[in-house]
Scaffold this active site. Sequence first.
Site, PDB file in Angstrom:
ATOM      1  N   ALA A   1       9.290 -44.871  18.949  1.00 13.12           N
ATOM      2  CA  ALA A   1       7.903 -44.675  19.355  1.00 13.12           C
ATOM      3  C   ALA A   1       7.846 -44.479  20.865  1.00 13.12           C
ATOM      4  O   ALA A   1       8.627 -45.074  21.617  1.00 13.12           O
ATOM      5  CB  ALA A   1       7.051 -45.886  18.963  1.00 13.12           C
TER       6      ALA A   1
ATOM      7  N   GLU B   1      10.040 -36.356  13.595  1.00 19.74           N
ATOM      8  CA  GLU B   1      11.460 -36.721  13.666  1.00 19.74           C
ATOM      9  C   GLU B   1      11.870 -37.462  12.398  1.00 19.74           C
ATOM     10  O   GLU B   1      12.909 -37.174  11.807  1.00 19.74           O
ATOM     11  CB  GLU B   1      11.729 -37.613  14.875  1.00 19.74           C
ATOM     12  CG  GLU B   1      11.588 -36.941  16.206  1.00 19.74           C
ATOM     13  CD  GLU B   1      11.706 -37.909  17.376  1.00 19.74           C
ATOM     14  OE1 GLU B   1      11.653 -37.422  18.508  1.00 19.74           O
ATOM     15  OE2 GLU B   1      11.829 -39.139  17.167  1.00 19.74           O
TER      16      GLU B   1
END
Length: 187
Positions: free
Chosen positions: A62, A132
Amino acid sequence: MSSGGGGSRGGNSTRSIKPRWSRAGSSVWYTPEQVRALIPIRNNVESLATQTDLRDVFLCHAWDDRQGAAKELHDLLEAHGVSVWFSEKDVALGVPLLRAIDKGLANSRVGIVLVTPALLRRLPAEGIADKELSALLARERLVPIVHETTFEALREVSPLLASRSGLSTAEEPMADVAAKIAELVAL
Protein backbone atom coordinates in the site's frame (compact mmCIF):
# COMPACT_ATOMS: atom_id res chain seq x y z
CA MET A 1 2.67 -20.38 8.04
CA SER A 2 -0.79 -19.03 8.07
CA SER A 3 -3.27 -20.49 5.72
CA GLY A 4 -6.02 -18.84 3.82
CA GLY A 5 -8.27 -21.21 5.70
CA GLY A 6 -7.89 -18.86 8.61
CA GLY A 7 -5.94 -21.02 10.98
CA SER A 8 -2.38 -20.63 12.00
CA ARG A 9 -0.89 -24.00 11.42
CA GLY A 10 2.80 -23.19 11.53
CA GLY A 11 2.85 -20.90 14.54
CA ASN A 12 1.77 -23.75 16.79
CA SER A 13 4.05 -26.34 15.29
CA THR A 14 7.07 -27.34 17.31
CA ARG A 15 8.67 -29.23 14.42
CA SER A 16 11.13 -27.36 12.29
CA ILE A 17 12.71 -28.62 9.11
CA LYS A 18 15.06 -27.53 6.35
CA PRO A 19 13.67 -27.46 2.80
CA ARG A 20 15.73 -28.73 -0.16
CA TRP A 21 16.54 -25.14 -1.16
CA SER A 22 18.12 -24.36 2.22
CA ARG A 23 21.89 -23.95 1.92
CA ALA A 24 24.31 -25.83 4.13
CA GLY A 25 24.86 -23.93 7.35
CA SER A 26 21.64 -21.91 7.03
CA SER A 27 20.11 -20.83 10.33
CA VAL A 28 16.62 -20.53 8.81
CA TRP A 29 14.06 -23.15 9.89
CA TYR A 30 10.57 -23.78 8.47
CA THR A 31 7.47 -25.56 9.63
CA PRO A 32 6.36 -28.49 7.45
CA GLU A 33 3.34 -26.38 6.40
CA GLN A 34 5.58 -23.56 5.23
CA VAL A 35 7.70 -25.92 3.15
CA ARG A 36 4.61 -27.46 1.51
CA ALA A 37 3.21 -24.02 0.65
CA LEU A 38 6.52 -22.67 -0.68
CA ILE A 39 7.50 -25.67 -2.86
CA PRO A 40 5.44 -24.52 -5.91
CA ILE A 41 6.93 -21.05 -5.66
CA ARG A 42 10.47 -22.43 -5.37
CA ASN A 43 9.81 -24.66 -8.41
CA ASN A 44 8.87 -21.54 -10.40
CA VAL A 45 11.99 -19.73 -9.19
CA GLU A 46 14.13 -22.65 -10.37
CA SER A 47 12.36 -22.80 -13.74
CA LEU A 48 13.23 -19.13 -14.30
CA ALA A 49 16.88 -19.52 -13.21
CA THR A 50 18.26 -19.16 -16.72
CA GLN A 51 16.67 -15.72 -17.07
CA THR A 52 19.37 -13.72 -15.34
CA ASP A 53 17.85 -10.33 -16.10
CA LEU A 54 14.91 -10.87 -13.71
CA ARG A 55 14.56 -9.33 -10.27
CA ASP A 56 14.16 -11.83 -7.46
CA VAL A 57 11.07 -10.20 -5.95
CA PHE A 58 8.34 -7.71 -6.84
CA LEU A 59 7.11 -6.01 -3.65
CA CYS A 60 3.42 -5.09 -3.76
CA HIS A 61 2.38 -2.78 -0.93
CA ALA A 62 0.00 0.00 0.00
CA TRP A 63 1.16 3.54 -0.75
CA ASP A 64 0.79 4.37 2.95
CA ASP A 65 3.39 1.70 3.84
CA ARG A 66 6.12 2.92 1.45
CA GLN A 67 8.12 4.63 4.21
CA GLY A 68 7.24 2.12 6.96
CA ALA A 69 6.70 -1.62 6.76
CA ALA A 70 7.31 -1.88 3.00
CA LYS A 71 10.62 -0.01 3.28
CA GLU A 72 11.62 -2.18 6.24
CA LEU A 73 10.88 -5.38 4.30
CA HIS A 74 12.65 -4.02 1.21
CA ASP A 75 15.75 -3.15 3.24
CA LEU A 76 15.80 -6.53 5.02
CA LEU A 77 15.51 -8.39 1.71
CA GLU A 78 18.27 -6.34 0.09
CA ALA A 79 20.49 -6.94 3.13
CA HIS A 80 20.14 -10.65 2.28
CA GLY A 81 21.22 -9.99 -1.30
CA VAL A 82 17.72 -10.16 -2.80
CA SER A 83 17.07 -7.91 -5.80
CA VAL A 84 13.73 -6.23 -5.11
CA TRP A 85 11.48 -4.27 -7.47
CA PHE A 86 10.19 -1.53 -5.18
CA SER A 87 8.27 1.41 -6.59
CA GLU A 88 9.98 3.85 -4.23
CA LYS A 89 13.31 3.26 -5.92
CA ASP A 90 12.38 1.83 -9.33
CA VAL A 91 9.97 4.41 -10.72
CA ALA A 92 11.84 7.45 -11.93
CA LEU A 93 10.29 10.90 -12.08
CA GLY A 94 8.33 11.42 -15.28
CA VAL A 95 7.94 7.68 -15.99
CA PRO A 96 4.34 6.46 -16.34
CA LEU A 97 3.69 4.60 -13.07
CA LEU A 98 1.43 1.84 -14.42
CA ARG A 99 3.82 1.01 -17.25
CA ALA A 100 6.77 0.85 -14.84
CA ILE A 101 4.78 -1.47 -12.56
CA ASP A 102 3.80 -3.64 -15.53
CA LYS A 103 7.46 -4.03 -16.48
CA GLY A 104 8.40 -4.73 -12.85
CA LEU A 105 5.79 -7.48 -12.60
CA ALA A 106 6.90 -9.05 -15.89
CA ASN A 107 10.56 -8.97 -14.88
CA SER A 108 10.36 -10.52 -11.39
CA ARG A 109 10.60 -14.17 -10.37
CA VAL A 110 8.31 -13.91 -7.31
CA GLY A 111 5.68 -11.47 -6.12
CA ILE A 112 5.20 -10.74 -2.47
CA VAL A 113 2.19 -8.82 -1.19
CA LEU A 114 2.68 -7.02 2.08
CA VAL A 115 -0.78 -7.22 3.64
CA THR A 116 -1.22 -4.46 6.20
CA PRO A 117 -4.23 -2.54 7.52
CA ALA A 118 -3.37 0.17 4.95
CA LEU A 119 -3.50 -2.36 2.09
CA LEU A 120 -6.84 -3.67 3.36
CA ARG A 121 -8.20 -0.11 3.27
CA ARG A 122 -6.82 0.55 -0.23
CA LEU A 123 -7.85 -2.62 -2.09
CA PRO A 124 -11.59 -1.83 -2.23
CA ALA A 125 -10.78 1.49 -3.94
CA GLU A 126 -9.35 -0.51 -6.88
CA GLY A 127 -6.19 1.58 -7.15
CA ILE A 128 -2.69 0.61 -8.14
CA ALA A 129 -2.16 -1.99 -5.38
CA ASP A 130 -5.37 -3.69 -6.54
CA LYS A 131 -4.05 -3.85 -10.11
CA GLU A 132 -0.73 -5.30 -8.92
CA LEU A 133 -2.57 -7.86 -6.83
CA SER A 134 -4.74 -8.92 -9.78
CA ALA A 135 -1.64 -9.58 -11.87
CA LEU A 136 0.09 -11.47 -9.07
CA LEU A 137 -2.94 -13.67 -8.34
CA ALA A 138 -2.81 -14.98 -11.90
CA ARG A 139 0.58 -16.62 -11.26
CA GLU A 140 1.89 -19.37 -8.98
CA ARG A 141 4.62 -17.08 -7.75
CA LEU A 142 2.83 -15.18 -5.00
CA VAL A 143 3.60 -15.10 -1.28
CA PRO A 144 1.38 -12.97 0.96
CA ILE A 145 3.09 -11.55 4.04
CA VAL A 146 0.56 -10.52 6.68
CA HIS A 147 1.79 -7.72 8.94
CA GLU A 148 -0.20 -6.09 11.77
CA THR A 149 -3.41 -7.74 10.57
CA THR A 150 -4.77 -11.26 10.07
CA PHE A 151 -5.73 -13.62 7.30
CA GLU A 152 -9.29 -13.37 8.63
CA ALA A 153 -9.31 -9.60 8.01
CA LEU A 154 -7.78 -10.18 4.58
CA ARG A 155 -10.53 -12.68 3.72
CA GLU A 156 -13.12 -9.92 4.14
CA VAL A 157 -11.38 -7.84 1.44
CA SER A 158 -9.71 -10.42 -0.84
CA PRO A 159 -10.85 -14.02 -0.47
CA LEU A 160 -8.54 -15.08 -3.33
CA LEU A 161 -5.42 -13.67 -1.69
CA ALA A 162 -6.48 -14.99 1.72
CA SER A 163 -6.78 -18.47 0.22
CA ARG A 164 -3.02 -18.49 -0.44
CA SER A 165 -0.75 -19.69 2.31
CA GLY A 166 1.70 -17.08 3.43
CA LEU A 167 3.95 -15.83 6.15
CA SER A 168 2.86 -13.76 9.12
CA THR A 169 4.82 -11.34 11.27
CA ALA A 170 2.51 -12.26 14.14
CA GLU A 171 4.20 -15.68 14.13
CA GLU A 172 7.79 -14.57 13.50
CA PRO A 173 9.62 -11.25 13.21
CA MET A 174 9.87 -9.40 9.88
CA ALA A 175 13.60 -10.21 9.81
CA ASP A 176 12.85 -13.95 9.89
CA VAL A 177 10.20 -13.58 7.17
CA ALA A 178 12.76 -11.74 5.01
CA ALA A 179 15.33 -14.49 5.62
CA LYS A 180 12.83 -17.12 4.44
CA ILE A 181 11.98 -15.15 1.30
CA ALA A 182 15.71 -14.65 0.64
CA GLU A 183 16.36 -18.38 0.85
CA LEU A 184 13.32 -19.12 -1.29
CA VAL A 185 14.54 -16.99 -4.19
CA ALA A 186 18.30 -17.70 -3.92
CA LEU A 187 19.74 -19.45 -6.97
